[in-house]
Design a protein around this motif. Structure first.
Motif, PDB file in Angstrom:
ATOM      1  N   ASP A 288      75.369 106.406 -34.504  1.00  0.00           N
ATOM      2  CA  ASP A 288      75.913 105.109 -34.115  1.00  0.00           C
ATOM      3  C   ASP A 288      75.130 104.594 -32.910  1.00  0.00           C
ATOM      4  OD1 ASP A 288      77.895 103.129 -34.532  1.00  0.00           O
ATOM      5  OD2 ASP A 288      79.176 103.963 -32.964  1.00  0.00           O
TER       6      ASP A 288
ATOM      7  N   LYS B  68      77.814  94.954 -42.765  1.00  0.00           N
ATOM      8  CA  LYS B  68      79.079  95.352 -42.136  1.00  0.00           C
ATOM      9  C   LYS B  68      79.914  94.099 -41.883  1.00  0.00           C
ATOM     10  CE  LYS B  68      80.088  98.787 -38.550  1.00  0.00           C
ATOM     11  NZ  LYS B  68      79.537  99.354 -37.299  1.00  0.00           N
TER      12      LYS B  68
ATOM     13  N   SER C  56      83.869 105.609 -34.172  1.00  0.00           N
ATOM     14  CA  SER C  56      84.439 105.736 -32.820  1.00  0.00           C
ATOM     15  C   SER C  56      84.742 107.212 -32.550  1.00  0.00           C
ATOM     16  CB  SER C  56      85.697 104.865 -32.698  1.00  0.00           C
ATOM     17  OG  SER C  56      86.164 104.828 -31.385  1.00  0.00           O
TER      18      SER C  56
ATOM     19  N   ARG D  68      89.215 104.780 -30.617  1.00  0.00           N
ATOM     20  CA  ARG D  68      89.978 103.620 -30.127  1.00  0.00           C
ATOM     21  C   ARG D  68      91.447 103.724 -30.532  1.00  0.00           C
ATOM     22  NH1 ARG D  68      85.943  98.338 -30.475  1.00  0.00           N
ATOM     23  NH2 ARG D  68      84.072  99.484 -29.858  1.00  0.00           N
TER      24      ARG D  68
ATOM     25  N   THR E  90      80.195 108.835 -38.111  1.00  0.00           N
ATOM     26  CA  THR E  90      79.130 108.241 -37.310  1.00  0.00           C
ATOM     27  C   THR E  90      79.468 108.456 -35.851  1.00  0.00           C
ATOM     28  OG1 THR E  90      77.719 106.319 -36.954  1.00  0.00           O
ATOM     29  CG2 THR E  90      80.065 105.842 -37.243  1.00  0.00           C
TER      30      THR E  90
ATOM     31  N   PHE F   1      88.403 103.571 -36.847  1.00  0.00           N
ATOM     32  CA  PHE F   1      87.940 103.868 -35.483  1.00  0.00           C
ATOM     33  C   PHE F   1      88.863 104.900 -34.833  1.00  0.00           C
ATOM     34  CE2 PHE F   1      85.139 100.127 -33.885  1.00  0.00           C
ATOM     35  CZ  PHE F   1      84.457 100.097 -35.091  1.00  0.00           C
TER      36      PHE F   1
ATOM     37  N   LEU G 276      76.194  97.442 -29.740  1.00  0.00           N
ATOM     38  CA  LEU G 276      75.049  98.377 -29.686  1.00  0.00           C
ATOM     39  C   LEU G 276      73.722  97.622 -29.696  1.00  0.00           C
ATOM     40  CD1 LEU G 276      76.427 101.134 -32.108  1.00  0.00           C
ATOM     41  CD2 LEU G 276      76.182 101.314 -29.624  1.00  0.00           C
TER      42      LEU G 276
HETATM   43  O1  G3P Z   1      81.080 102.686 -35.012  1.00  0.00           O
HETATM   44  C1  G3P Z   1      82.029 102.149 -34.168  1.00  0.00           C
HETATM   45  C2  G3P Z   1      81.810 102.598 -32.783  1.00  0.00           C
HETATM   46  O2  G3P Z   1      80.610 102.070 -32.305  1.00  0.00           O
HETATM   47  C3  G3P Z   1      82.889 102.317 -31.838  1.00  0.00           C
HETATM   48  O3  G3P Z   1      82.852 103.359 -30.934  1.00  0.00           O
HETATM   49  O4  G3P Z   1      83.271 104.510 -28.843  1.00  0.00           O
HETATM   50  O5  G3P Z   1      82.967 102.007 -28.876  1.00  0.00           O
HETATM   51  O6  G3P Z   1      85.034 103.057 -29.780  1.00  0.00           O
HETATM   52  P1  G3P Z   1      83.573 103.216 -29.534  1.00  0.00           P
END
Ligand code: G3P
Length: 216
Positions: A6, A83, A164, A132, A183, A129, A31
């Motif tokens: 990710d 996506k 996540s 989260r 991921t 996720f 990202l």
């Molecule tokens: O793929 C989803 C991811 O990028 C979210 O991760 O750690 O920001 O909750 P996070």
């Protein structure tokens, strides 16, 4: 279980791809912003490094806008996976794109019912996720468990792409439950190899080998 990374950081992707452990890449607008790169350029570069699916997220929130952006994104490379967010417009876009063979990852999933809708819309991947979910006082693993059960009940082919992911226990639990893909950020994937007894064992073998005075 398939491993996706990710990130949109090219060096990290190249390093992990070289291990042979990498089955795909996921990105999102946050990202891409973090990478400081042009969205289309960096996505094209990533698609050239890995053979597997590379998720690139639409920015539009309406169906027509999503379709227009998907047209641009899917021209980047054959392994681009579009996506879309888990909204009515996102599901409509998912149905339209998958009907003509495009891979679609439906993201920002926080309930098993949402995952059921994504499967009915023909999603290639659903992205629940976990981290989260945990952050907000729910058990992210219960979500993965429920989706696995529902998808198996009806033999849906949508792959559960656990996202996540914050640490190794998330990865372990996903593998136990049977998530198809996880991921995670590069540091989490690299961290999976670490064990204090592995390091200690290598240290001991090296010390004993040195005592033999031999070389290979
Ligand atoms: O793929 C989803 C991811 O990028 C979210 O991760 O750690 O920001 O909750 P996070």
């Amino acid at each position: 279980m398939k491993f996706f990374v990710d990130t949109a950081e090219i060096n990290d992707i190249k390093e992990l791809a070289a291990t042979g452990l990498l089955d795909g890449v996921t990105t999102n607008p946050s990202l891409i912003a973090k990478s400081g790169r042009d969205f289309l350029e960096v996505t094209k570069e990533i698609c050239g490094i890995v053979d597997g699916p590379v998720s690139a997220e639409v920015i539009a929130l309406d169906h027509e806008g999503m379709m227009r952006e998907a047209e641009i994104l899917r021209k980047i490379a054959d392994n681009v996976c579009i996506k879309v967010p888990l909204t009515i417009d996102g599901l409509k876009t998912c149905k339209a794109l998958t009907s003509d063979g495009t891979k679609v990852n439906v993201t920002l999933c926080f309930s098993a019912n949402q995952a059921l809708l994504a499967a009915k819309a023909g999603a290639s991947f659903i992205s629940p996720f976990i981290g989260r979910h945990d952050d907000n006082g729910f058990d992210g693993m219960d979500l993965i468990r429920d989706i696995r059960l529902i998808y198996d009940n009806y033999a849906y082919e949508t792959e559960i792409l656990a996202a996540s992911i914050r640490h190794g226990v998330h990865v372990l639990e996903c593998a136990r439950i049977g998530a198809d893909v996880m991921t995670a950020p590069p540091a989490v994937i690299k961290g999976l190899v670490k064990h204090v007894l592995t390091d200690k064992g290598i240290e001991g073998f090296m010390a004993d080998w040195a005592k033999t005075g031999q070389s290979l």
